[in-house]
Write a protein that holds these residues in place. Structure first.
Motif, PDB file in Angstrom:
ATOM      1  N   ALA A  55      25.089  -1.955  72.439  1.00 26.39           N
ATOM      2  CA  ALA A  55      24.657  -0.597  72.089  1.00 26.39           C
ATOM      3  C   ALA A  55      24.594  -0.439  70.571  1.00 26.39           C
ATOM      4  CB  ALA A  55      25.590   0.439  72.699  1.00 26.39           C
ATOM      5  N   ALA A  56      25.581  -0.989  69.853  1.00 30.33           N
ATOM      6  CA  ALA A  56      25.599  -0.878  68.391  1.00 30.33           C
ATOM      7  C   ALA A  56      24.356  -1.523  67.782  1.00 30.33           C
ATOM      8  CB  ALA A  56      26.864  -1.527  67.826  1.00 30.33           C
ATOM      9  N   GLY A  57      23.950  -2.696  68.302  1.00 30.98           N
ATOM     10  CA  GLY A  57      22.743  -3.360  67.805  1.00 30.98           C
ATOM     11  C   GLY A  57      21.498  -2.525  68.065  1.00 30.98           C
ATOM     12  N   ALA A  58      21.422  -1.941  69.262  1.00 36.47           N
ATOM     13  CA  ALA A  58      20.265  -1.096  69.603  1.00 36.47           C
ATOM     14  C   ALA A  58      20.214   0.129  68.698  1.00 36.47           C
ATOM     15  CB  ALA A  58      20.332  -0.677  71.065  1.00 36.47           C
ATOM     16  N   ILE A  59      21.355   0.714  68.424  1.00 34.00           N
ATOM     17  CA  ILE A  59      21.421   1.897  67.563  1.00 34.00           C
ATOM     18  C   ILE A  59      20.944   1.541  66.155  1.00 34.00           C
ATOM     19  CG2 ILE A  59      23.013   3.500  66.430  1.00 34.00           C
ATOM     20  CD1 ILE A  59      24.614   3.294  69.211  1.00 34.00           C
ATOM     21  N   ARG A  60      21.387   0.413  65.631  1.00 36.06           N
ATOM     22  CA  ARG A  60      20.937  -0.014  64.290  1.00 36.06           C
ATOM     23  C   ARG A  60      19.429  -0.210  64.252  1.00 36.06           C
ATOM     24  NH1 ARG A  60      24.226  -1.186  60.285  1.00 36.06           N
ATOM     25  NH2 ARG A  60      26.430  -1.450  60.694  1.00 36.06           N
ATOM     26  N   ARG A  61      18.862  -0.845  65.297  1.00 33.68           N
ATOM     27  CA  ARG A  61      17.409  -1.071  65.336  1.00 33.68           C
ATOM     28  C   ARG A  61      16.654   0.254  65.374  1.00 33.68           C
ATOM     29  NH1 ARG A  61      19.315  -5.060  68.571  1.00 33.68           N
ATOM     30  NH2 ARG A  61      18.895  -3.960  70.528  1.00 33.68           N
ATOM     31  N   VAL A  62      17.090   1.161  66.248  1.00 38.66           N
ATOM     32  CA  VAL A  62      16.427   2.458  66.395  1.00 38.66           C
ATOM     33  C   VAL A  62      16.554   3.266  65.103  1.00 38.66           C
ATOM     34  CG1 VAL A  62      16.650   4.696  67.571  1.00 38.66           C
ATOM     35  CG2 VAL A  62      16.611   2.580  68.900  1.00 38.66           C
ATOM     36  N   ALA A  63      17.750   3.263  64.519  1.00 35.05           N
ATOM     37  CA  ALA A  63      17.975   4.023  63.283  1.00 35.05           C
ATOM     38  C   ALA A  63      17.127   3.468  62.144  1.00 35.05           C
ATOM     39  CB  ALA A  63      19.452   4.004  62.912  1.00 35.05           C
ATOM     40  N   ALA A  64      17.064   2.148  62.024  1.00 32.70           N
ATOM     41  CA  ALA A  64      16.259   1.545  60.951  1.00 32.70           C
ATOM     42  C   ALA A  64      14.799   1.946  61.091  1.00 32.70           C
ATOM     43  CB  ALA A  64      16.404   0.021  60.976  1.00 32.70           C
ATOM     44  N   GLU A  65      14.291   1.921  62.316  1.00 30.95           N
ATOM     45  CA  GLU A  65      12.902   2.322  62.541  1.00 30.95           C
ATOM     46  C   GLU A  65      12.697   3.793  62.184  1.00 30.95           C
ATOM     47  OE1 GLU A  65       9.939   2.978  66.292  1.00 30.95           O
ATOM     48  OE2 GLU A  65      11.230   1.213  66.346  1.00 30.95           O
ATOM     49  N   GLY A  66      13.604   4.662  62.642  1.00 30.60           N
ATOM     50  CA  GLY A  66      13.471   6.095  62.386  1.00 30.60           C
ATOM     51  C   GLY A  66      13.643   6.469  60.927  1.00 30.60           C
ATOM     52  N   LEU A  67      14.458   5.694  60.208  1.00 26.79           N
ATOM     53  CA  LEU A  67      14.732   5.989  58.800  1.00 26.79           C
ATOM     54  C   LEU A  67      13.819   5.219  57.848  1.00 26.79           C
ATOM     55  CD1 LEU A  67      18.628   5.945  59.054  1.00 26.79           C
ATOM     56  CD2 LEU A  67      17.179   7.963  58.699  1.00 26.79           C
ATOM     57  N   GLY A  68      13.015   4.321  58.391  1.00 27.11           N
ATOM     58  CA  GLY A  68      12.101   3.556  57.556  1.00 27.11           C
ATOM     59  C   GLY A  68      12.803   2.605  56.612  1.00 27.11           C
ATOM     60  N   CYS A  69      13.833   1.921  57.099  1.00 26.34           N
ATOM     61  CA  CYS A  69      14.568   0.982  56.271  1.00 26.34           C
ATOM     62  C   CYS A  69      14.950  -0.235  57.114  1.00 26.34           C
ATOM     63  CB  CYS A  69      15.803   1.643  55.666  1.00 26.34           C
ATOM     64  SG  CYS A  69      17.033   2.183  56.872  1.00 26.34           S
ATOM     65  N   SER A  70      15.643  -1.175  56.517  1.00 17.68           N
ATOM     66  CA  SER A  70      16.082  -2.357  57.265  1.00 17.68           C
ATOM     67  C   SER A  70      17.398  -2.047  57.976  1.00 17.68           C
ATOM     68  CB  SER A  70      16.265  -3.539  56.320  1.00 17.68           C
ATOM     69  OG  SER A  70      17.398  -3.323  55.497  1.00 17.68           O
ATOM     70  N   GLU A  71      17.693  -2.834  58.999  1.00 16.09           N
ATOM     71  CA  GLU A  71      18.942  -2.642  59.741  1.00 16.09           C
ATOM     72  C   GLU A  71      20.158  -2.786  58.838  1.00 16.09           C
ATOM     73  OE1 GLU A  71      19.338  -4.750  63.477  1.00 16.09           O
ATOM     74  OE2 GLU A  71      17.169  -4.636  63.772  1.00 16.09           O
ATOM     75  N   SER A  72      20.069  -3.672  57.844  1.00 19.32           N
ATOM     76  CA  SER A  72      21.216  -3.883  56.951  1.00 19.32           C
ATOM     77  C   SER A  72      21.482  -2.663  56.064  1.00 19.32           C
ATOM     78  CB  SER A  72      21.003  -5.128  56.086  1.00 19.32           C
ATOM     79  OG  SER A  72      19.904  -4.951  55.228  1.00 19.32           O
ATOM     80  N   GLU A  73      20.498  -1.780  55.928  1.00 17.92           N
ATOM     81  CA  GLU A  73      20.669  -0.576  55.105  1.00 17.92           C
ATOM     82  C   GLU A  73      21.187   0.613  55.915  1.00 17.92           C
ATOM     83  OE1 GLU A  73      17.370  -0.442  51.745  1.00 17.92           O
ATOM     84  OE2 GLU A  73      16.478  -0.788  53.736  1.00 17.92           O
ATOM     85  N   VAL A  74      21.360   0.439  57.214  1.00 18.05           N
ATOM     86  CA  VAL A  74      21.771   1.539  58.089  1.00 18.05           C
ATOM     87  C   VAL A  74      23.282   1.588  58.232  1.00 18.05           C
ATOM     88  CG1 VAL A  74      21.715   2.397  60.465  1.00 18.05           C
ATOM     89  CG2 VAL A  74      19.628   1.530  59.409  1.00 18.05           C
ATOM     90  N   ASP A  75      23.834   2.748  57.993  1.00 19.71           N
ATOM     91  CA  ASP A  75      25.222   3.046  58.366  1.00 19.71           C
ATOM     92  C   ASP A  75      25.103   3.870  59.640  1.00 19.71           C
ATOM     93  OD1 ASP A  75      27.737   4.056  58.812  1.00 19.71           O
ATOM     94  OD2 ASP A  75      27.958   4.978  56.843  1.00 19.71           O
TER      95      ASP A  75
END
Length: 157
Positions: free
Chosen positions: A29-49
């Protein structure tokens, strides 16, 4: 895909523990959340908190959390529903819920968009678009003007 609500980040806010998502919701779930958040925020997964999951009320058959993921310049809200441990077969399967939400949305019903889902029966999850609104159950249970509705609902159960 639906537009995410992006709000400016607070630069002085302390970063949340990214591990909180994985420890509370599981690594898949954590990986899916990072992917979805990165897409929604227009950034890379490594930039997502991904933020710290905040438990929401309701959800008799599911655990429901609000996440406020933070990117370099904005935040986005998501809802995550998790099956309760050991609930396989005891309620609507998560895969069925995902399918029903998709069908309802296609027909114009105002339901949140499913952004990601996964897991095994009994430990599944779904990441949903966050929609502002009110939990109607709370109003039905507390509003005296709806007392007759409560009685009718109990009779139908």
């Amino acid at each position: 895909m639906a537009e995410r609500e992006a709000v400016p980040s607070e630069p002085d806010a302390a970063p949340s523990q990214g591990d909180a998502v994985s420890s509370q919701l599981g690594p898949e779930a954590a990986g899916a959340i990072r992917r979805v958040a990165a897409e929604g925020l227009g950034c890379s997964e490594s930039e997502v908190d991904p933020g710290v999951p905040r438990r929401l009320s309701g959800g008799a058959s599911r655990l429901t959390y609000l996440l406020e993921a933070r990117g370099p310049s904005s935040t986005a809200r998501f809802v995550v529903q998790m099956e309760r441990s050991g609930s396989a077969g005891s309620n609507l399967a998560m895969a069925s819920q995902v399918q029903l939400l998709g069908l309802a949305r296609q027909r114009g019903v105002p339901v949140p968009e499913v952004l990601a889902s996964g897991g095994e029966p009994g430990s599944g999850f779904v990441v949903l678009e966050w929609l502002p609104g009110e939990a109607v159950v709370r109003r039905i249970m507390r509003d005296e003007a709806l007392a007759s509705v409560r009685t009718a609902l109990a009779a139908e159960a």
